[in-house]
Design an enzyme around this catalytic site. Structure first.
Site, PDB file in Angstrom:
ATOM      1  N   ASP A 205       0.896  -1.053   0.013  1.00 18.16           N
ATOM      2  CA  ASP A 205      -0.137   0.158   0.018  1.00 18.16           C
ATOM      3  C   ASP A 205       0.942   1.405   0.080  1.00 18.16           C
ATOM      4  O   ASP A 205       1.711   1.453   1.042  1.00 18.16           O
ATOM      5  CB  ASP A 205      -0.822   0.218   1.161  1.00 18.16           C
ATOM      6  N   GLU A 289      -9.921  -8.867   0.261  1.00 16.15           N
ATOM      7  CA  GLU A 289      -9.804 -10.255   0.395  1.00 16.15           C
ATOM      8  C   GLU A 289     -10.842 -10.735   1.118  1.00 16.15           C
ATOM      9  O   GLU A 289     -11.155  -9.994   2.106  1.00 16.15           O
ATOM     10  CB  GLU A 289      -8.377 -10.986   0.646  1.00 16.15           C
ATOM     11  N   THR A 449      -4.069 -15.598  -4.604  1.00 17.34           N
ATOM     12  CA  THR A 449      -2.959 -14.996  -4.522  1.00 17.34           C
ATOM     13  C   THR A 449      -1.582 -16.009  -4.255  1.00 17.34           C
ATOM     14  O   THR A 449      -1.606 -17.091  -4.109  1.00 17.34           O
ATOM     15  CB  THR A 449      -2.841 -13.839  -3.521  1.00 17.34           C
ATOM     16  N   GLU A 487      -3.108 -14.364  -9.002  1.00 18.02           N
ATOM     17  CA  GLU A 487      -2.341 -13.107  -8.738  1.00 18.02           C
ATOM     18  C   GLU A 487      -1.133 -13.421  -8.180  1.00 18.02           C
ATOM     19  O   GLU A 487      -1.001 -14.334  -7.378  1.00 18.02           O
ATOM     20  CB  GLU A 487      -3.064 -12.045  -7.861  1.00 18.02           C
ATOM     21  N   LEU A 490       3.599 -10.565  -4.490  1.00 16.89           N
ATOM     22  CA  LEU A 490       4.472  -9.617  -4.344  1.00 16.89           C
ATOM     23  C   LEU A 490       4.953  -9.033  -5.717  1.00 16.89           C
ATOM     24  O   LEU A 490       4.965  -9.905  -6.671  1.00 16.89           O
ATOM     25  CB  LEU A 490       5.746  -9.920  -3.332  1.00 16.89           C
TER      26      LEU A 490
END
Length: 578
Positions: A205, A289, A449, A487, A490
């Protein structure tokens, strides 16, 4: 004679580009640049690359340079070039353009097999706090570059805290109108994320975007609208699911607010749904999520690889727990959650509840609590998906939900970090099949993820096992017959991460992933080596698991493609720096 950048971009994006005077450029042909794959040499011999790897405490992010490719300038020179001020319009020689056109005429078309389309996440601040597009020139150049590489589309967070910021029911779509029209103009699809969470406090973020001002005012009046841990610490990333059906937000329930927001999005962008906007990812918790905010990084509360903490101590969650305990004939279990589960940065064996021998998680009480806690999360998903399905029905868009890849301490018996996040997944209990079945009932996509991670890259003492976790999730989606998308958790630009994604995308024997979203578009992606690796990755993903291609050949094709499209990519990189 040299072609102007306007002519080049028109050719690369497959779309005629309007000049500043409003006229359409007179390029001799509009090209789909994903169709220009062609090796510059024939009769290539294949070499097996060394795949030895070195263990590291965190995933490597340095570019992986192929020893057989010598065209590119030194990366440091490229980095310096990207940091310079944007100069005059870039041109290319007629020789390169003629070669490009010739490659197109030979009909080297984009593969349409059973491959995996690649989307790219936009920066978190693509739309500003004033509801306008940030760095429009950079966005335009970047989207053209992505299109030229054969990318299917983009993913963008549609922030609740921006669009409905000041007053309930008043929606400002300004910046998103601009972005989606730009994506349409360049022929890119869009995955729109209904982001009902705060930005700030999670991994990656880079900006802070709070919840709507009026929602924040209600949370100030009633702090129990925020998730709460056993020490009374409040988390304001997402409204507690314990009050989903209570009219606590200016007379509306949180679920009604989410539904109204999605309905307003549908009505405003109905002309783009199913064509440009092809997927709606519905945010259901922190970081978008479906989970509890059990491992918040804000203010150093949690650090990897801590086990996290249960988030069930606001009065609404406790009221539900009390009711469940009384229904089970154990009212004494309803006054609090586990009091021996340690704290955010403990490890499983530090606690009585999560330890492998005699831990509370593996008792009758533990089964009761973990069943209730995880069911609260599943019910939350059911409520929001029911609304999303009815709102977007017959619109032509797919609905998806993101599930976190919590891979640390996966090798332990209790899987403590997954339990505190709401996934009842232990050595003896599958926590992902119930989620997959819930999504299947609504025809939604299971987006997962940490697809890029390998077990050996993670701290071994924390028993991290992302590869095993991905395999478990893949099996769950296969059993439930729900589509799986992925996805990377990182930012990764190296070939090893790309190869891991390629492998994970085809774990399901019946079908590959339905899509993969690459994190994230930024200046680093457009650096020479990273861009070459990315272009090669996109090509391999689109070819699918059935394709038999020589790795060296694909890399040479990528190198040649990068050489031809260098001016466009440099423009995108420089623009993003400013």
């Amino acid at each position: 004679m040299a072609l102007s950048m306007t002519h080049q971009i028109g050719a690369l994006s497959g779309t005629p580009i309007t000049t500043e005077t409003g006229a359409v450029s007179d390029s001799t042909a509009t090209l789909n640049a994903s169709a220009v794959w062609k090796s510059p040499t024939a009769n290539l011999s294949c070499k097996i690359q060394n795949t030895d790897m070195v263990d590291a405490l965190s995933p490597p992010i340095s570019p992986c340079r192929s020893p057989v490719l010598n065209m590119r300038a030194d990366l440091s020179v490229a980095c310096r070039a990207f940091a310079t001020e944007a100069a005059a319009e870039t041109t290319t020689t007629i020789t390169e353009s003629e070669e490009y056109g010739q490659m197109y005429k030979q009909g080297v078309a984009q593969d349409k097999g059973n491959g995996v389309p690649v989307f790219v996440m936009m920066p978190l601040d693509t739309v500003s706090m004033s509801n306008t597009m940030n760095r429009k020139k950079a966005m335009d150049a970047s989207l053209r570059a992505l299109k030229s590489a054969g990318v299917e589309g983009i993913m963008v967070d549609v922030w609740w805290g921006l669009v409905e910021r000041d007053q309930p029911g008043h929606y400002n779509w300004g910046g998103y109108n601009e972005l989606l029209e730009m994506a349409k103009r360049h022929g890119l699809k869009v995955q729109a994320v209904m982001s009902f969470h705060q930005c700030g406090g999670n991994v990656g973020d880079s900006v802070t975007i709070p919840l709507p001002k009026w929602a924040g005012e209600e949370m100030e009046k009633d702090e129990d609208l925020a998730y709460t841990d056993q020490w009374g610490r409040r988390n304001y990333e997402y409204i507690s699911l314990g009050c989903d059906n209570l009219p606590v937000l200016k007379g509306r329930t949180p679920v009604q607010c989410y539904a109204d927001f999605m309905r307003a999005f549908r009505d405003n962008f109905k002309h783009l749904l199913g064509d440009t906007v092809v997927e709606i990812q519905v945010g259901m918790g922190p970081a978008g999520e479906l989970r509890f905010p059990s491992y918040p990084e804000l203010n150093g509360t949690w650090k990897f690889p801590g086990i996290g903490a249960f988030q069930c101590y606001d009065k609404y969650m406790l009221a539900s727990l009390q009711a469940a305990a009384e229904a089970a004939g154990k009212p004494e279990w309803g006054s609090t959650g586990p009091t021996d589960a340690g704290s955010y940065n403990n490890w499983p064996e530090d606690t009585n509840f999560f330890r492998k021998e005699g831990g509370g998680w593996n008792t009758t009480y533990g089964e009761f609590f973990l069943t209730w806690y995880s069911q609260m999360l599943l019910d939350h998903g059911e409520r929001i998906l029911t609304s999303a399905k009815s709102i977007f029905e017959s619109s032509g868009v797919k609905i998806s939900v993101k599930v976190a890849g919590i891979h640390w301490h996966y090798g332990t018996r209790s899987h403590a970090p997954e339990l505190t996040a709401g996934y009842y997944n232990t050595r003896f209990h599958d926590g992902y099949l119930p989620i997959a079945r819930m999504l299947a009932r609504h025809g939604a996509i299971f987006n997962f993820t940490c697809i890029e991670m390998r077990d050996h890259e993670q701290p071994q003492d924390a028993l991290c096992a992302p590869e095993k976790l991905v395999k478990q999730v893949t099996l769950a989606t296969q059993t439930a017959q729900v589509p799986l998308a992925g996805e990377n958790a990182l930012p990764r630009y190296d070939e090893r991460a790309h190869e891991q994604i390629l492998q994970a995308s085809s774990l399901n024997e019946d079908r590959e992933m339905c899509a993969f979203t690459y994190l994230r578009m930024n200046p680093t992606l457009f650096q020479d080596d990273n861009w070459r690796q990315f272009v090669s990755f996109v090509k391999k993903m689109k070819e699918g698991k059935g394709a038999e291609r020589c790795r060296e050949q694909v890399e040479r094709e990528a190198e040649h493609f990068v050489h031809v499209t260098q001016p466009l990519v440099k423009e995108a990189a420089v623009a993003l720096m400013h």
